[in-house]
Design an enzyme around this catalytic site. Structure first.
Site, PDB file in Angstrom:
ATOM      1  N   LYS A 154      54.632  -1.187  -3.369  1.00  0.00           N
ATOM      2  CA  LYS A 154      53.320  -1.254  -2.713  1.00  0.00           C
ATOM      3  C   LYS A 154      52.481  -0.003  -3.030  1.00  0.00           C
ATOM      4  CE  LYS A 154      54.975  -1.472   1.507  1.00  0.00           C
ATOM      5  NZ  LYS A 154      56.416  -1.270   1.318  1.00  0.00           N
ATOM      6  N   ARG A 170      62.134  12.068  -1.171  1.00  0.00           N
ATOM      7  CA  ARG A 170      61.805  12.023   0.258  1.00  0.00           C
ATOM      8  C   ARG A 170      63.082  12.116   1.077  1.00  0.00           C
ATOM      9  NH1 ARG A 170      57.961   6.805   0.805  1.00  0.00           N
ATOM     10  NH2 ARG A 170      59.257   6.579   2.647  1.00  0.00           N
TER      11      ARG A 170
HETATM   12  P1  AMP Z   1      56.729   4.386   4.093  1.00  0.00           P
HETATM   13  O1  AMP Z   1      56.227   5.539   3.294  1.00  0.00           O
HETATM   14  O2  AMP Z   1      55.703   3.309   4.268  1.00  0.00           O
HETATM   15  O3  AMP Z   1      58.046   3.862   3.579  1.00  0.00           O
HETATM   16  O4  AMP Z   1      57.005   4.953   5.560  1.00  0.00           O
HETATM   17  C1  AMP Z   1      57.948   5.960   5.792  1.00  0.00           C
HETATM   18  C2  AMP Z   1      58.329   5.985   7.260  1.00  0.00           C
HETATM   19  O5  AMP Z   1      57.177   6.284   8.058  1.00  0.00           O
HETATM   20  C3  AMP Z   1      58.873   4.686   7.813  1.00  0.00           C
HETATM   21  O6  AMP Z   1      60.264   4.510   7.570  1.00  0.00           O
HETATM   22  C4  AMP Z   1      58.571   4.857   9.303  1.00  0.00           C
HETATM   23  O7  AMP Z   1      59.479   5.741   9.924  1.00  0.00           O
HETATM   24  C5  AMP Z   1      57.215   5.547   9.276  1.00  0.00           C
HETATM   25  N1  AMP Z   1      56.115   4.556   9.236  1.00  0.00           N
HETATM   26  C6  AMP Z   1      55.230   4.352   8.227  1.00  0.00           C
HETATM   27  N2  AMP Z   1      54.379   3.378   8.524  1.00  0.00           N
HETATM   28  C7  AMP Z   1      54.735   2.923   9.743  1.00  0.00           C
HETATM   29  C8  AMP Z   1      54.259   1.889  10.581  1.00  0.00           C
HETATM   30  N3  AMP Z   1      53.228   1.111  10.230  1.00  0.00           N
HETATM   31  N4  AMP Z   1      54.884   1.704  11.773  1.00  0.00           N
HETATM   32  C9  AMP Z   1      55.908   2.473  12.166  1.00  0.00           C
HETATM   33  N5  AMP Z   1      56.422   3.452  11.405  1.00  0.00           N
HETATM   34  C10 AMP Z   1      55.845   3.682  10.211  1.00  0.00           C
END
Ligand code: AMP
Length: 211
Positions: A13, A158
């Site tokens: 994404k 990360r």
């Molecule tokens: P991502 O970079 O989208 O994989 O997000 C990394 C982490 O941020 C996730 O594993 C969640 O802990 C938190 N996070 C990101 N977006 C959301 C969301 N929309 N709702 C809840 N937690 C989020």
């Protein structure tokens, strides 16, 4: 057009969002990037969300929706929502916020790719802490050792891309985020993308639906 990018962590994404931002007039709204930025700056919000993220849990819906509300006011249309919504509650909250602003979501691109494939991608994922450019050590490594092609800064893994946290994130996705597939299918704005293909192929699939 306002678009939601939906799919497993590591389904591509963020990579596609960055391409759409640089090639077309889109604005990237990634809740994950926003939270990581807050953590790096050691803000109050960053301190609040840090332990959820590092343990592979979702940040509570009310916290996420508050952040989205504050961003949506100024951003206008042509938004790419990346990593948001992640629960039915967030999807319903987004609808209310968009209604209030007289806007709507026109498309939901679901990045379809199997779990084993995304785990492999995540484990090989590195990103630039400065410009957020994403690399894959196998398929798209930095040209110069481990330095970002754009910034020259050392690329990093990360904290939540470590194997034990990834397993937890996968389960959270299945339990809380996957129900959004039928939620958006029923709204008639759902588009399935074969995200197992190359970055270029996936981009072409997406573009076809945007044009
Ligand atoms: P991502 O970079 O989208 O994989 O997000 C990394 C982490 O941020 C996730 O594993 C969640 O802990 C938190 N996070 C990101 N977006 C959301 C969301 N929309 N709702 C809840 N937690 C989020």
């Amino acid at each position: 057009m306002n678009i939601i990018l939906l799919g497993y962590p590591g389904s591509g994404k963020g990579t596609q969002a960055k391409l759409l931002v640089s090639n077309l007039n889109y604005k990237h709204l990634s809740t994950g990037d926003m939270f990581r930025d807050e953590i790096a700056k050691k803000t109050q919000l960053g301190e609040k969300v840090k332990s959820y993220i590092n343990n592979g849990k979702l940040v509570p819906d009310d916290v996420v929706l508050e952040v989205i509300e504050s961003k949506l006011k100024d951003i206008g249309d042509n938004v790419l929502f990346d990593g948001f919504p992640r629960t039915i509650e967030q999807a319903e909250g987004l609808e209310i916020l968009m209604d209030r602003l007289g806007r709507q979501i026109e498309k939901v691109f679901f990045f379809d790719v199997d779990e084993n494939n995304v785990i492999k991608r995540i484990i090989n994922r590195r990103s630039c802490p400065k410009c957020q450019r994403i690399y894959n050590l196998i398929t798209d490594p930095p040209k110069n050792a481990d330095l970002c092609d754009v910034c020259g800064v050392k690329v990093v893994e990360r904290d939540d891309d470590k194997e034990e946290v990834v397993t937890k994130r996968m389960q959270v996705y299945k339990d809380l985020t996957a129900p959004l597939i039928s939620y958006y299918k029923s709204q008639g704005i759902f588009v399935q993308i074969d995200a197992s293909k190359s970055v270029e192929d996936v981009y072409n699939q997406v573009i076809k639906h945007i044009n």
